[in-house]
Design an enzyme around this catalytic site. Sequence first.
Site, PDB file in Angstrom:
ATOM      1  N   ASN A 152       0.905  -1.617   0.392  1.00  6.28           N
ATOM      2  CA  ASN A 152      -0.211   0.459  -0.079  1.00  6.28           C
ATOM      3  C   ASN A 152       0.779   1.355   0.095  1.00  6.28           C
ATOM      4  O   ASN A 152       0.209   2.189  -0.773  1.00  6.28           O
ATOM      5  CB  ASN A 152      -1.121  -0.096   1.315  1.00  6.28           C
ATOM      6  CG  ASN A 152      -0.770   0.494   1.960  1.00  6.28           C
ATOM      7  OD1 ASN A 152       0.908  -0.363   3.051  1.00  6.28           O
ATOM      8  ND2 ASN A 152      -0.765   0.570   3.568  1.00  6.28           N
ATOM      9  N   GLU A 249       4.255  -5.242  11.751  1.00  8.31           N
ATOM     10  CA  GLU A 249       2.908  -3.970  11.567  1.00  8.31           C
ATOM     11  C   GLU A 249       2.083  -4.625  10.973  1.00  8.31           C
ATOM     12  O   GLU A 249       2.240  -4.829   9.256  1.00  8.31           O
ATOM     13  CB  GLU A 249       3.888  -2.662  10.629  1.00  8.31           C
ATOM     14  CG  GLU A 249       5.067  -2.239  10.903  1.00  8.31           C
ATOM     15  CD  GLU A 249       5.185  -1.228  12.243  1.00  8.31           C
ATOM     16  OE1 GLU A 249       3.988  -0.642  13.328  1.00  8.31           O
ATOM     17  OE2 GLU A 249       5.838  -0.879  13.268  1.00  8.31           O
ATOM     18  N   CYS A 283      -3.275   1.106   6.822  1.00  7.20           N
ATOM     19  CA  CYS A 283      -3.809   0.065   7.870  1.00  7.20           C
ATOM     20  C   CYS A 283      -4.065   0.591   8.747  1.00  7.20           C
ATOM     21  O   CYS A 283      -4.443   0.337   9.756  1.00  7.20           O
ATOM     22  CB  CYS A 283      -1.675  -0.120   8.463  1.00  7.20           C
ATOM     23  SG  CYS A 283      -0.990   0.813   8.216  1.00  7.20           S
ATOM     24  N   GLU A 470       7.948   1.782  14.847  1.00  9.80           N
ATOM     25  CA  GLU A 470       8.359   2.221  13.662  1.00  9.80           C
ATOM     26  C   GLU A 470       8.399   3.936  13.890  1.00  9.80           C
ATOM     27  O   GLU A 470       7.632   4.181  14.421  1.00  9.80           O
ATOM     28  CB  GLU A 470       7.986   1.808  12.243  1.00  9.80           C
ATOM     29  CG  GLU A 470       8.152   0.446  11.856  1.00  9.80           C
ATOM     30  CD  GLU A 470       7.515   0.174  10.341  1.00  9.80           C
ATOM     31  OE1 GLU A 470       7.272   0.694   9.635  1.00  9.80           O
ATOM     32  OE2 GLU A 470       8.118  -0.651  10.086  1.00  9.80           O
TER      33      GLU A 470
END
Length: 500
Positions: A152, A249, A283, A470
């Site tokens: 994505n 993630e 997400c 992250e």
Amino acid sequence: MKYDKQPLYYGGQRHTTATTFQDIDPSTNQPLADICKADQHAVHAAITAAQAAFPVWSTMTTMERSRILLRAVALLRQRNDELAVVETHDTGKPFSETSAVDVVTGADVLEYYANLVASGGLNGETTQLRPDAWLYTTKAPLGVCAGIGAWNYPIQIALWKSAPCLAAGNCMVYKPSEFTPLHALRLAEIYSEAGVPPGVFNVVQGDGAVGGLLTSHPAIAKVSFTGQVSTGCKVAAAAASNMKYVTMELGGKSPCIILPDAELDNAVDGAMMANFFSTGQVCTNGTRVFVPQSMLRSFEQRLLQKMADIRPGDLMDPNTNFGPLVSKTHHDKVTKYIQHGIETDKAKLLAGGLGKPTLPATVDANGYWVKPTVFTNCTDDMLITKDEIFGPVLCILPYADNRPGYVEKLVQRANNTTMGLAAGVFTKNIDLGHRVVAQLHAGITWVNTWGESPAEMPVGGWKMSGLGVENGRKGLDNWVQNKSTLVEMGGAVATSFSKL
Ligand code: NAD
């Protein structure tokens, strides 16, 4: 548009392979490029190249590494539009978006970490234990790490992984999603042009099987993974076999809570951002939009008005702000959820639904288009409010706001999911906003906004949505291992033996 055959890249060189796979343009359903597929030998060769580069890269001063990485930042920014065009072809996202977000937010993170390590970000701590004893900690790089990306935000994901990895002195073998492979070679060559030594950043291409070769390889010290929860479980299990570090993630089904006093336009804009940006393929999407009964009608009306500003069209037209989905597989998955919402969940369809949106005559209708869709009067037990759809499907969950204790009940409903990536609240009551956020089980939260994720902000999910973070200072800690050293200067070893 057709790109040249894309080789792998390791040891500072391009490598072609006999086996290839096709990359498809989501806006035309036509082949975009042939991609060299890595086999076991190529994966091993890339890891070996990274192992060979590690002693040099990890022992450079942080200032030297920083200087090189900052040159890569400058190259990324110089080539922003050129890279954004590639991302538009590969992902189907409009150029208005890829040119403003994808490369920019990737380069920002690289700049952040290059500067952070040069300004003491890798320093440890010193503790004076006694007058003649002290302890200090140091941070050491992990070694050769694997980065495995989703489709994505291809170049952004590649940079969010490689930036802290390389800045901390590690080397990386990176595998992009097989659906969006084009950015990887370009990024590798930008790193090389900037002065990153051969073998520090390497690219292998292929599907999950190639990812599996990385996660099971004994020389990989860490796997940084972005993708679905189900894949993340497999990756974490494979990584556990030799105790690799992992960062996960993963997906989400995030609640976007509109409180009764929220400013209507702000709340509607937030819900739009949380569902339709990137055609809903984000997400952190807030796909469960909780709206008070007292505001439901005005919220729905304003949402429909604002949705008239969603403009599917030619992806290179600066006016276009909505593109097709990334692949046929994904298109079919999202379509099935919309169908399920209509036929089985029997949610009320407020906008969109099955079929393609109205497109200008010049736009190829073979692309993987779906309509921006809104279901209302949804309930917590519907499949569309439970599963991550990862498309432009907004579910309104109305709640009664005229009974005492409704906020507590709302928070319970918001938390009633196995995932915990993001959450947000819209309210003018700032005390209440903070109280609600404090009770939400999610790693990324917003108050009166949605979606912004700057380099300084550590991001990562709770529960099944992930492990580790992250970005931000905390993100760097996920790429180093700690060493603690206790120094005794008094000539005495503090043990019970000395008292015998
Ligand atoms: P996916 O899990 O299908 O694939 C992700 C990557 O894993 C791909 O590169 C794929 O080739 C690889 N892979 C597949 N099987 C593997 C295996 N057994 N071993 C190793 N690698 C394997 O995910 P996707 O469909 O590409 O991406 C969409 C998902 O990513 C959504 O769930 C979305 O929420 C999530 N996502 C999360 C974040 C975040 O930061 N939390 C960001 C972007 C996307």
